[in-house]
Design an enzyme around this catalytic site. Structure first.
Site, mmCIF file in Angstrom:
data_model
loop_
_atom_site.group_PDB
_atom_site.id
_atom_site.type_symbol
_atom_site.label_atom_id
_atom_site.label_comp_id
_atom_site.label_asym_id
_atom_site.label_seq_id
_atom_site.Cartn_x
_atom_site.Cartn_y
_atom_site.Cartn_z
ATOM 1 N N ASN A 1 -19.364 -14.933 28.490
ATOM 2 C CA ASN A 1 -19.078 -13.421 28.619
ATOM 3 C C ASN A 1 -18.055 -13.504 29.507
ATOM 4 O O ASN A 1 -17.594 -14.033 30.639
ATOM 5 C CB ASN A 1 -20.446 -13.008 29.051
ATOM 6 N N CYS B 1 -24.772 -8.779 19.235
ATOM 7 C CA CYS B 1 -24.445 -10.143 18.957
ATOM 8 C C CYS B 1 -24.876 -10.546 17.827
ATOM 9 O O CYS B 1 -24.496 -11.532 17.080
ATOM 10 C CB CYS B 1 -24.574 -10.888 20.209
ATOM 11 N N GLU C 1 -21.576 -14.809 22.909
ATOM 12 C CA GLU C 1 -21.773 -15.096 21.625
ATOM 13 C C GLU C 1 -20.687 -14.624 20.428
ATOM 14 O O GLU C 1 -20.051 -15.182 19.829
ATOM 15 C CB GLU C 1 -23.064 -14.509 20.866
ATOM 16 N N CYS D 1 -19.497 -10.208 25.301
ATOM 17 C CA CYS D 1 -20.734 -11.202 25.207
ATOM 18 C C CYS D 1 -20.222 -12.571 24.723
ATOM 19 O O CYS D 1 -19.035 -12.602 24.247
ATOM 20 C CB CYS D 1 -21.660 -10.883 24.004
HETATM 21 ZN ZN LIG Z 1 -24.182 -9.637 23.136
#
Ligand SMILES: [Zn+2]
Length: 146
Positions: free
Chosen positions: A42, A97, A55, A53
Protein backbone atom coordinates in the site's frame (compact mmCIF):
# COMPACT_ATOMS: atom_id res chain seq x y z
CA UNK A 1 6.15 -21.88 -6.17
CA UNK A 2 4.98 -23.03 -2.77
CA UNK A 3 2.29 -21.13 -0.92
CA UNK A 4 4.80 -20.36 1.84
CA UNK A 5 7.15 -18.74 -0.68
CA UNK A 6 4.34 -16.67 -2.18
CA UNK A 7 3.28 -15.49 1.29
CA UNK A 8 6.93 -14.71 2.11
CA UNK A 9 7.10 -12.50 -0.98
CA UNK A 10 3.99 -10.64 0.20
CA UNK A 11 5.53 -10.25 3.68
CA UNK A 12 8.72 -8.78 2.20
CA UNK A 13 6.68 -6.35 0.08
CA UNK A 14 4.67 -5.37 3.16
CA UNK A 15 7.79 -4.09 4.86
CA UNK A 16 8.23 -1.67 1.94
CA UNK A 17 4.75 -0.16 2.33
CA UNK A 18 4.38 3.60 2.52
CA UNK A 19 1.67 4.00 5.15
CA UNK A 20 2.64 6.85 7.49
CA UNK A 21 -0.99 7.85 8.12
CA UNK A 22 -2.72 4.57 8.97
CA UNK A 23 0.39 2.63 10.04
CA UNK A 24 -1.42 -0.36 8.51
CA UNK A 25 1.13 -2.11 6.32
CA UNK A 26 -0.12 -4.44 3.60
CA UNK A 27 1.85 -6.46 1.09
CA UNK A 28 0.58 -8.48 -1.83
CA UNK A 29 2.22 -10.97 -4.18
CA UNK A 30 0.57 -12.04 -7.42
CA UNK A 31 1.74 -15.27 -9.04
CA UNK A 32 1.39 -16.11 -12.70
CA UNK A 33 0.34 -19.47 -14.09
CA UNK A 34 4.03 -20.12 -14.82
CA UNK A 35 5.27 -19.15 -11.34
CA UNK A 36 6.42 -15.59 -11.89
CA UNK A 37 5.83 -13.16 -9.02
CA UNK A 38 4.89 -9.48 -8.96
CA UNK A 39 4.62 -7.69 -5.64
CA UNK A 40 3.12 -4.50 -4.30
CA UNK A 41 2.41 -2.69 -1.06
CA UNK A 42 0.00 0.00 0.00
CA UNK A 43 1.09 3.52 -0.86
CA UNK A 44 -0.65 6.22 1.12
CA UNK A 45 -0.76 9.90 0.27
CA UNK A 46 -1.29 13.07 2.31
CA UNK A 47 -4.32 13.53 0.07
CA UNK A 48 -5.88 10.39 1.55
CA UNK A 49 -8.09 9.46 -1.37
CA UNK A 50 -5.06 9.13 -3.63
CA UNK A 51 -3.70 6.15 -1.70
CA UNK A 52 -3.30 2.82 -3.49
CA UNK A 53 -3.91 -0.59 -1.93
CA UNK A 54 -1.30 -3.36 -1.98
CA UNK A 55 -3.42 -5.62 -4.16
CA UNK A 56 -3.84 -3.03 -6.90
CA UNK A 57 -0.17 -2.15 -6.61
CA UNK A 58 0.74 -5.83 -7.13
CA UNK A 59 -1.70 -6.19 -10.02
CA UNK A 60 -0.18 -3.15 -11.71
CA UNK A 61 3.24 -4.77 -11.42
CA UNK A 62 1.78 -8.09 -12.63
CA UNK A 63 0.33 -6.45 -15.71
CA UNK A 64 3.78 -5.17 -16.59
CA UNK A 65 5.64 -8.37 -15.70
CA UNK A 66 3.44 -11.09 -17.15
CA UNK A 67 -0.03 -9.72 -17.89
CA UNK A 68 -3.24 -9.81 -15.88
CA UNK A 69 -4.46 -12.66 -18.07
CA UNK A 70 -1.81 -14.88 -16.47
CA UNK A 71 -2.53 -14.17 -12.79
CA UNK A 72 -3.30 -17.45 -11.02
CA UNK A 73 -3.32 -16.43 -7.36
CA UNK A 74 -2.55 -13.57 -5.02
CA UNK A 75 -1.37 -13.60 -1.41
CA UNK A 76 -2.14 -10.69 0.91
CA UNK A 77 -0.42 -10.01 4.25
CA UNK A 78 -1.29 -7.16 6.55
CA UNK A 79 -1.48 -5.60 9.97
CA UNK A 80 -0.22 -2.66 11.99
CA UNK A 81 3.34 -1.61 11.15
CA UNK A 82 4.65 -2.85 14.47
CA UNK A 83 2.85 -6.18 14.23
CA UNK A 84 5.20 -8.75 12.81
CA UNK A 85 4.27 -11.59 15.14
CA UNK A 86 0.80 -11.96 13.69
CA UNK A 87 -2.22 -12.85 15.72
CA UNK A 88 -4.21 -9.94 14.28
CA UNK A 89 -6.27 -12.25 12.10
CA UNK A 90 -6.19 -12.66 8.36
CA UNK A 91 -7.07 -9.57 6.35
CA UNK A 92 -9.20 -9.67 3.22
CA UNK A 93 -9.18 -7.32 0.22
CA UNK A 94 -11.34 -4.19 0.29
CA UNK A 95 -14.24 -3.96 -2.13
CA UNK A 96 -12.27 -2.02 -4.71
CA UNK A 97 -9.46 -4.56 -4.71
CA UNK A 98 -11.94 -7.40 -5.04
CA UNK A 99 -13.16 -5.70 -8.18
CA UNK A 100 -9.56 -5.28 -9.41
CA UNK A 101 -8.82 -8.98 -8.83
CA UNK A 102 -12.08 -9.84 -10.58
CA UNK A 103 -10.89 -7.76 -13.52
CA UNK A 104 -7.76 -9.92 -13.72
CA UNK A 105 -9.91 -13.05 -13.45
CA UNK A 106 -11.97 -11.78 -16.34
CA UNK A 107 -8.83 -11.30 -18.42
CA UNK A 108 -7.60 -14.76 -17.40
CA UNK A 109 -11.00 -16.33 -18.02
CA UNK A 110 -10.35 -18.27 -14.82
CA UNK A 111 -10.99 -17.84 -11.13
CA UNK A 112 -8.09 -16.50 -9.02
CA UNK A 113 -7.10 -17.95 -5.65
CA UNK A 114 -6.83 -15.32 -2.90
CA UNK A 115 -4.71 -16.23 0.13
CA UNK A 116 -5.54 -13.85 2.98
CA UNK A 117 -3.06 -13.67 5.87
CA UNK A 118 -2.29 -11.94 9.12
CA UNK A 119 0.84 -9.81 9.52
CA UNK A 120 3.04 -12.87 10.09
CA UNK A 121 1.59 -14.79 7.17
CA UNK A 122 0.68 -17.60 9.54
CA UNK A 123 -3.09 -17.23 10.01
CA UNK A 124 -4.46 -17.87 6.54
CA UNK A 125 -7.87 -17.95 4.91
CA UNK A 126 -8.28 -19.33 1.41
CA UNK A 127 -10.84 -17.97 -1.02
CA UNK A 128 -11.34 -17.50 -4.71
CA UNK A 129 -12.25 -14.11 -6.11
CA UNK A 130 -15.61 -15.52 -7.22
CA UNK A 131 -16.29 -16.33 -3.55
CA UNK A 132 -15.16 -12.90 -2.33
CA UNK A 133 -17.01 -10.99 -5.02
CA UNK A 134 -19.91 -12.89 -6.54
CA UNK A 135 -21.76 -11.13 -9.32
CA UNK A 136 -18.93 -8.66 -9.87
CA UNK A 137 -19.26 -5.82 -12.35
CA UNK A 138 -17.91 -6.62 -15.79
CA UNK A 139 -18.15 -5.14 -19.24
CA UNK A 140 -17.38 -8.58 -20.66
CA UNK A 141 -20.38 -10.90 -20.20
CA UNK A 142 -18.19 -13.90 -21.02
CA UNK A 143 -15.53 -13.12 -18.41
CA UNK A 144 -15.05 -15.84 -15.80
CA UNK A 145 -14.91 -14.58 -12.26
CA UNK A 146 -16.46 -11.37 -13.40
ZN1 LIG B 1 -8.00 -2.38 -1.45
Amino acid sequence: MSEDALVAAAKAARMRAHAPYSQFYVGAAAESTSGEIAVGANMENACYRLGVCAEQSALTAAQQAFGLENVARIAIVGGHRTDTAGGNGAITPCGGCRQAIAEAAGRAKADIAVICCDAAGEAREHYTIAELLPASFSLDPDAAGG
